[in-house]
Design a protein around this motif. Structure first.
Motif, short mmCIF file in Angstrom:
data_model
loop_
_atom_site.label_atom_id
_atom_site.label_comp_id
_atom_site.label_asym_id
_atom_site.label_seq_id
_atom_site.Cartn_x
_atom_site.Cartn_y
_atom_site.Cartn_z
N CYS A 81 0.83 -1.20 0.00
CA CYS A 81 0.00 0.00 0.00
C CYS A 81 0.87 1.25 0.00
CB CYS A 81 -0.87 -0.04 1.25
SG CYS A 81 -1.77 1.47 1.60
N ASN A 82 1.95 1.21 0.75
CA ASN A 82 2.83 2.37 0.93
C ASN A 82 4.10 2.25 0.11
OD1 ASN A 82 1.56 3.99 3.21
ND2 ASN A 82 1.50 1.92 4.03
N CYS A 108 -4.85 3.16 3.24
CA CYS A 108 -5.41 2.14 2.35
C CYS A 108 -6.63 1.50 3.00
CB CYS A 108 -4.37 1.07 2.07
SG CYS A 108 -2.90 1.70 1.29
N MET A 114 -1.55 -2.84 4.76
CA MET A 114 -0.79 -1.82 5.48
C MET A 114 0.07 -2.45 6.57
SD MET A 114 -3.23 1.60 5.61
CE MET A 114 -3.69 1.29 7.26
#
Length: 159
Positions: A81-82, A108, A114
């Motif tokens: 997500c990141n 997210c 995450m």
């Protein structure tokens, strides 16, 4: 004869001046090539804790989604997500040191993804021994002094 560079040529000229004319893949003279960076991407297969039990947090929904990309002095974690990454260096004695892992804080909708981003970043940071198995595709194993380990498989770019 006009000796001024065209507007389209100027950014390339500035880039060449800033990089010293070296291509991004070029290593300094006498430097050994980085075997981790030569592969392209390393896809996570799984990880275990010091007791040898699987670390479920690195596999959101029970599936592997993260990959590592080593480039220069940076390592990036892709697939989550990141945006996650840090610095790395290969040291004598088969040691890999990953430092200064940082992550964006995207909100997210998938909390497991995450959490997996954070778990993979935590798994990588610090010092580990590494080895690449001579297989196809190549297998990378990272083993930390505290007993954690992770397995990654090479994903070579199509030629």
């Amino acid at each position: 004869m006009n000796m001024r560079p065209s507007a389209g040529f100027l950014p390339l000229l500035l880039l060449a001046a800033c990089t010293g004319g070296m291509s991004p893949d070029a290593a300094p003279a006498g430097a050994a090539p980085d075997p981790l960076a030569q592969i392209g991407r390393w896809a996570l297969q799984g990880a275990t804790d010091p007791g040898g039990r699987p670390i479920a947090a690195v596999l959101p929904g029970g599936r592997a989604v993260h990959a590592l990309v080593f480039d220069g002095e940076r390592v990036a974690v892709q697939g989550g997500c990141n945006h996650v990454g840090g610095r790395y260096r290969i040291e004598a004695g088969g040691r890999l040191r990953v430092l200064d892992m940082q992550s964006t804080l995207m909100a997210c909708s998938d909390q497991a993804l995450m959490d997996a981003d954070a778990a993979v970043a935590g798994l990588l940071e610090g010092e580990a021994t590494w080895r690449i198995a001579e297989s196809y595709p190549e297998q990378l194993r990272l083993e930390h002094a505290d007993g954690r380990s992770s397995r990654w498989v090479a994903e070579r770019p199509a030629r």
